[in-house]
Scaffold this motif. Sequence first.
Motif, mmCIF file in Angstrom:
data_model
loop_
_atom_site.group_PDB
_atom_site.id
_atom_site.type_symbol
_atom_site.label_atom_id
_atom_site.label_comp_id
_atom_site.label_asym_id
_atom_site.label_seq_id
_atom_site.Cartn_x
_atom_site.Cartn_y
_atom_site.Cartn_z
ATOM 1 N N PHE A 1 -23.152 -21.854 26.374
ATOM 2 C CA PHE A 1 -22.917 -23.217 25.879
ATOM 3 C C PHE A 1 -22.873 -24.216 27.043
ATOM 4 N N ILE A 2 -22.164 -23.846 28.110
ATOM 5 C CA ILE A 2 -22.095 -24.716 29.287
ATOM 6 C C ILE A 2 -23.499 -24.932 29.854
ATOM 7 N N LEU B 1 -25.449 -27.404 27.707
ATOM 8 C CA LEU B 1 -25.020 -28.797 27.889
ATOM 9 C C LEU B 1 -25.488 -29.340 29.237
ATOM 10 N N GLU B 2 -25.433 -28.502 30.273
ATOM 11 C CA GLU B 2 -25.904 -28.927 31.597
ATOM 12 C C GLU B 2 -27.401 -29.194 31.561
ATOM 13 N N GLN C 1 -29.106 -30.117 28.933
ATOM 14 C CA GLN C 1 -29.285 -31.352 28.177
ATOM 15 C C GLN C 1 -29.029 -32.571 29.063
ATOM 16 N N ARG C 2 -27.946 -32.519 29.812
ATOM 17 C CA ARG C 2 -27.623 -33.628 30.706
ATOM 18 C C ARG C 2 -28.706 -33.823 31.760
ATOM 19 N N LEU D 1 -31.656 -35.550 30.191
ATOM 20 C CA LEU D 1 -31.367 -36.969 29.936
ATOM 21 C C LEU D 1 -31.438 -37.768 31.235
ATOM 22 N N ARG E 1 -21.670 -37.514 22.026
ATOM 23 C CA ARG E 1 -21.594 -37.331 23.484
ATOM 24 C C ARG E 1 -22.890 -37.707 24.186
ATOM 25 N N THR E 2 -24.006 -37.332 23.597
ATOM 26 C CA THR E 2 -25.302 -37.654 24.197
ATOM 27 C C THR E 2 -25.537 -39.164 24.146
ATOM 28 N N ASP F 1 -23.282 -41.431 24.153
ATOM 29 C CA ASP F 1 -22.418 -42.034 25.166
ATOM 30 C C ASP F 1 -23.033 -41.895 26.555
ATOM 31 N N HIS F 2 -23.655 -40.758 26.801
ATOM 32 C CA HIS F 2 -24.289 -40.526 28.107
ATOM 33 C C HIS F 2 -25.475 -41.485 28.295
ATOM 34 N N GLU G 1 -24.332 -44.950 28.941
ATOM 35 C CA GLU G 1 -23.824 -45.151 30.302
ATOM 36 C C GLU G 1 -24.972 -45.241 31.303
#
Lengths: 162, 162
Positions: free
Chosen positions: A7-8, A11-12, A14-15, A18, A41-42, A44-45, A48
């Motif tokens: 899962f981590i 998410l990493e 995905q980030r 992005l 969350r995405t 919000d990313h 930002e």
Amino acid sequence: MSRLDSFIRRLEAQRACLNQAAALITDVPGNVLEFGLGNGRTYDHLREKLSRRDIYVFERKVAAHPDCIPPDDRLFLGDFLESLPMAIRRLGQDTALANLDIGSGDEAASQQLARAMTPFVLQLLKPRGILISDQPIADSALEALPLPTGIKPGRYFLHRRR
Amino acid sequence: MSRLDSFIRRLEAQRACLNQAAALITDVPGNVLEFGLGNGRTYDHLREKLSRRDIYVFERKVAAHPDCIPPDDRLFLGDFLESLPMAIRRLGQDTALANLDIGSGDEAASQQLARAMTPFVLQLLKPRGILISDQPIADSALEALPLPTGIKPGRYFLHRRR
């Protein structure tokens, strides 16, 4: 690898996608489309990283954190395939980045949805615009880009509109 | 820092605490207690890191991934404060690691629950056993341990039973 590790890693990845996409559109003016708000969350990313861009969100049913709900005039609520034609009429071809985070757990249905959405998304995405997807996408208008380092092929898909 | 960044950081902190705790109990035989199964990712991680240990899970209502549901005889289903006395009768003081992942979003209620649980957990936790908690815990039987590098103080709490 445990489910927590996996899962981590997802998410990493995905980030990283992005962030890479945000860098790739530096010279491409235009709006940002987020398909699938989820918990926000995405969104919000992206908000930002791309604070000067208009970000439009497509979501069947909003269930995000209250801080991550887009303003009413930036939200296309309902079925993607119904709201996409409305978005095309309203926004034209002015999208620099589209993020399709639409996987539902039913792999066949998610891939079918991505295929059905692609022609509509291509009416919104500008030349040199970037498409991130959690589903495989193939179209002659799209050039596949390498993923950021360390991301397992097939986890995400990065394309640039020719 | 976006909510995506913050979420990744929280999961990495959680994993670092679990890994550190697993290393700290190398010489402490005994079972493992997981309070709060959630989606089962943490349970899966503990199961992988501590595959030779008996892992007991406490959960109000199981809603985990099907692969991450413990066997019936390792599951204490229901309210923690009701199942803890049963666990004490059944397991005695034979726990090497207890992981309290019990935060519910209501900070005051979560802290109160942690305080109410502590005396019971201490009847299970062996001397030199490790307690990880997402809530602050204070008891003269517990020695606070430093968190793994890079974890923001207050995000997790690591204790060793004296």
